[in-house]
Motif scaffolding. Structure first.
Motif, PDB file in Angstrom:
ATOM      1  N   MET A  20      41.508  45.331  45.365  1.00  0.00           N
ATOM      2  CA  MET A  20      41.829  43.916  45.555  1.00  0.00           C
ATOM      3  C   MET A  20      42.816  43.474  44.488  1.00  0.00           C
ATOM      4  O   MET A  20      42.603  43.697  43.294  1.00  0.00           O
ATOM      5  N   THR A  21      43.920  42.854  44.872  1.00  0.00           N
ATOM      6  CA  THR A  21      44.898  42.365  43.917  1.00  0.00           C
ATOM      7  C   THR A  21      44.381  41.108  43.229  1.00  0.00           C
ATOM      8  O   THR A  21      43.413  40.479  43.678  1.00  0.00           O
ATOM      9  N   GLU A  22      45.062  40.731  42.129  1.00  0.00           N
ATOM     10  CA  GLU A  22      44.661  39.515  41.416  1.00  0.00           C
ATOM     11  C   GLU A  22      44.774  38.293  42.315  1.00  0.00           C
ATOM     12  O   GLU A  22      43.906  37.408  42.305  1.00  0.00           O
ATOM     13  N   ARG A  23      45.824  38.238  43.119  1.00  0.00           N
ATOM     14  CA  ARG A  23      46.004  37.079  43.997  1.00  0.00           C
ATOM     15  C   ARG A  23      44.893  37.015  45.050  1.00  0.00           C
ATOM     16  O   ARG A  23      44.386  35.942  45.367  1.00  0.00           O
ATOM     17  N   GLU A  24      44.494  38.178  45.573  1.00  0.00           N
ATOM     18  CA  GLU A  24      43.388  38.216  46.541  1.00  0.00           C
ATOM     19  C   GLU A  24      42.082  37.805  45.878  1.00  0.00           C
ATOM     20  O   GLU A  24      41.245  37.133  46.485  1.00  0.00           O
ATOM     21  N   ALA A  25      41.898  38.229  44.621  1.00  0.00           N
ATOM     22  CA  ALA A  25      40.680  37.857  43.891  1.00  0.00           C
ATOM     23  C   ALA A  25      40.625  36.348  43.673  1.00  0.00           C
ATOM     24  O   ALA A  25      39.569  35.725  43.817  1.00  0.00           O
ATOM     25  N   ILE A  26      41.769  35.751  43.334  1.00  0.00           N
ATOM     26  CA  ILE A  26      41.825  34.303  43.134  1.00  0.00           C
ATOM     27  C   ILE A  26      41.451  33.588  44.430  1.00  0.00           C
ATOM     28  O   ILE A  26      40.649  32.642  44.435  1.00  0.00           O
ATOM     29  N   ALA A  27      42.030  34.047  45.543  1.00  0.00           N
ATOM     30  CA  ALA A  27      41.746  33.417  46.835  1.00  0.00           C
ATOM     31  C   ALA A  27      40.265  33.536  47.183  1.00  0.00           C
ATOM     32  O   ALA A  27      39.654  32.581  47.681  1.00  0.00           O
ATOM     33  N   ALA A  28      39.674  34.694  46.905  1.00  0.00           N
ATOM     34  CA  ALA A  28      38.253  34.901  47.232  1.00  0.00           C
ATOM     35  C   ALA A  28      37.358  34.006  46.381  1.00  0.00           C
ATOM     36  O   ALA A  28      36.426  33.375  46.895  1.00  0.00           O
ATOM     37  N   VAL A  29      37.629  33.946  45.081  1.00  0.00           N
ATOM     38  CA  VAL A  29      36.818  33.108  44.196  1.00  0.00           C
ATOM     39  C   VAL A  29      36.946  31.640  44.595  1.00  0.00           C
ATOM     40  O   VAL A  29      35.958  30.901  44.657  1.00  0.00           O
ATOM     41  N   TRP A  30      38.172  31.219  44.885  1.00  0.00           N
ATOM     42  CA  TRP A  30      38.383  29.811  45.244  1.00  0.00           C
ATOM     43  C   TRP A  30      37.674  29.468  46.550  1.00  0.00           C
ATOM     44  O   TRP A  30      37.060  28.402  46.674  1.00  0.00           O
ATOM     45  N   ARG A  31      37.735  30.375  47.506  1.00  0.00           N
ATOM     46  CA  ARG A  31      37.100  30.116  48.798  1.00  0.00           C
ATOM     47  C   ARG A  31      35.588  29.968  48.638  1.00  0.00           C
ATOM     48  O   ARG A  31      34.967  29.112  49.266  1.00  0.00           O
ATOM     49  N   ILE A  32      34.991  30.774  47.769  1.00  0.00           N
ATOM     50  CA  ILE A  32      33.537  30.783  47.623  1.00  0.00           C
ATOM     51  C   ILE A  32      33.050  29.682  46.678  1.00  0.00           C
ATOM     52  O   ILE A  32      32.023  29.039  46.921  1.00  0.00           O
TER      53      ILE A  32
END
Length: 411
Positions: free
Chosen positions: A1-13
Motif C-alpha cells: 500500500m502506498t502512502e497516498r493509499e494509506a492516507i485515503a484508507a485512514v481518512w475513510r475509516i
C-alpha cells in the motif's frame, strides 16, 4: 500500500472520529472540520516523504489539535479553552495515543449536532452524510435524486447556521433527542444503503460504509433502548448484511438473489436481526418504516429459496410501508414483489405509472425492473430499449456489467 493509499484508507475509516474529537476540544463544528482537512493536507505532504506513522489516526488528531492551538493564538484567545488545548499537548511533542473506543460517543455526538433542529431536515441529512458518513456530494445527490449543486449548497448553509447558532458539542439530553432521532436514523440508513449497493465505483458493496452504519446503529440502540424504530433499523441492517457473503462471486461480480448460495448467508447476523426485530415488535406500537423493511428482509432470510418466499406477505408489507413512508422506490420494490406473487402482467402497470410520474428518470432501477418484466412477458424489443437505458444510467461498474450481459443475452 502506498502512502497516498494509506492516507485515503485512514481518512475513510477515522475522519468522523477525528472531526468529532476536534469539535469536542474546540467547541466549534466548522472549525473542527477545517482543522481535520488541514491535518489531511499535511499528511499528503509529510507521509510520502517520511513514511506512514505508527499511529496514523493519532498523528492526524495531533496535527489538528496543534492547528487549533495556533488558531486560538492567532485570535489572541488566551482563555480557558486555549489553556486546556495547550496543556493537553505532550511536552515532548509526541503523538496523541488514538483509542477509537474512547471517543465513539464523539461520533454519535457529531451526528446529533449535524441533525440539530435548527437546520432543515434536508440540510441535517446532507451535512451528516458528508461529515460523519464520508459520502461525497455526488453520492448524496444520487441517494435523494437531487442535483449535486443543491446538496453542496445545503451543506454550506448548514455549517454557517450551526456556527451562528452556537450549537454546543454534546450528545443531547433524552428530552432533546426525540427531535433529532428521526434524522439520525435516516442518516445511518442512507450510509448503509450506499454501502450495501454502491451507486458508483468498481465495488458492488462498500463494506467500510455498511460496517460503520451497523456500528452506529448498535451504539444508538444502547443509547435509546426504548425506541422501537432504532431496533427496527438495526434489524434491517443486520438482516441485509447477512446476505453480503453470497452477493458477490470470486471476482467481485454481483450474484442475483435467485442464484445466491443461501448456505453462505451469515446465520449469526440473521439471529441478531430477528432478535432486534422482535424487540421492536414487543414495544406494541406497531412497526415503523425501518421495522417494516426489516420484516421484509426477514421474509427473505427465512425462505429456503426465491420460489418459496412468502411473496404475498412481502406485498402486504410493502403496501403498509408505502402508506407510512411513501416513496417511488418503495413502489418499485412493491412492483417486484407483485410480479413474484401475481405475475409480471400485474406488476407492469405499477411500473408504468412510476415511469409516467418521472420521479425515477435519473435512476437505473426503474428501466431495469421494467426491462425484466417485459422479458418475462415476451416483449423482447421493448425490453432491449429499457435495458439499454438502464446501462446508460447505472453508475456502478459491477451492476452495469450485469445489465450489459442481460442485454447481450437478448440479442
Amino acid at each position: 500500500m502506498t502512502e497516498r493509499e494509506a492516507i485515503a484508507a485512514v481518512w475513510r475509516i477515522e475522519s468522523a472520529r477525528i472531526v468529532g474529537a476536534l469539535a469536542r476540544y474546540t467547541g466549534d463544528f466548522a472549525l473542527a472540520e477545517d482543522l481535520a482537512q488541514e491535518a489531511l493536507a499535511e499528511a499528503l505532504v509529510t507521509w510520502p516523504r517520511e513514511g506512514v506513522p505508527r499511529n496514523p489516526a493519532g498523528w492526524l488528531l495531533t496535527v489538528g489539535r496543534r492547528r487549533a492551538v495556533d488558531a486560538f493564538r492567532r485570535r489572541s484567545a488566551l482563555d480557558d479553552r486555549y489553556a486546556v488545548l495547550a496543556n493537553e499537548m505532550r511536552e515532548d511533542g509526541g503523538e496523541i495515543e488514538w483509542d477509537p473506543d474512547q471517543i465513539d460517543d464523539d461520533v454519535l455526538a457529531l451526528m446529533f449536532i449535524s441533525c440539530h433542529p435548527v437546520l432543515s431536515r434536508e440540510a441535517r441529512v446532507a451535512l451528516t452524510l458528508r461529515v460523519v458518513g464520508g459520502l461525497t456530494s455526488d453520492e448524496i445527490a444520487r441517494a435523494f435524486l437531487v442535483p449535486t449543486a443543491t446538496v453542496q449548497a445545503r451543506i454550506t448553509r448548514a455549517k454557517k447556521t450551526l456556527g451562528a447558532a452556537g450549537v454546543p458539542f454534546e450528545v443531547p439530553s433524552p428530552e432533546e433527542r426525540a427531535a433529532r432521532l428521526g434524522s439520525v436514523l435516516n442518516v445511518i440508513y442512507v450510509i448503509f444503503t450506499e454501502g450495501s449497493s454502491a451507486s458508483s465505483g468498481g465495488d458492488l458493496i462498500r463494506f467500510d460504509l455498511a460496517g460503520e452504519a451497523q456500528r452506529l446503529a448498535r451504539v444508538l440502540s444502547r443509547l435509546v433502548p426504548d425506541e422501537p424504530e432504532v431496533h427496527g433499523l438495526l434489524a434491517l441492517l443486520e438482516l441485509t448484511a447477512a446476505r453480503f457473503p453470497a452477493r458477490t462471486g470470486p471476482d467481485g461480480e454481483p450474484v442475483l438473489l435467485e442464484d445466491q448460495d443461501r448456505r453462505r448467508w451469515d446465520r449469526s447476523a440473521i439471529r441478531r436481526g430477528r432478535a432486534a426485530l422482535a424487540r421492536a415488535e414487543a414495544a406494541g406500537r406497531g412497526l415503523g418504516a425501518y421495522g417494516l423493511q426489516a420484516a421484509i428482509a426477514e421474509c427473505h432470510a427465512v425462505a429456503p429459496s426465491v420460489a418459496e418466499t412468502n411473496w404475498d406477505r412481502v406485498v402486504l408489507l410493502y403496501e403498509a410501508l408505502g402508506g407510512l413512508a411513501p416513496s417511488p422506490v418503495v413502489d418499485l420494490n412493491r412492483a417486484v414483489a407483485v410480479s413474484m406473487a401475481q405475475g409480471p402482467a400485474a406488476a407492469l402497470p405499477i411500473v408504468d405509472s412510476l415511469a409516467s410520474a418521472g420521479t425515477l428518470d435519473k435512476s437505473h432501477l426503474l428501466p431495469t425492473v421494467r426491462g425484466e418484466l417485459l422479458v418475462r412477458l415476451g416483449r423482447v424489443a421493448e425490453a432491449r430499449t429499457e435495458l439499454r437505458r438502464a446501462v446508460e444510467l447505472c453508475g456502478n461498474e459491477r451492476e452495469r456489467a450485469v445489465l450489459e450481459r442481460k442485454l447481450d443475452a437478448l440479442g
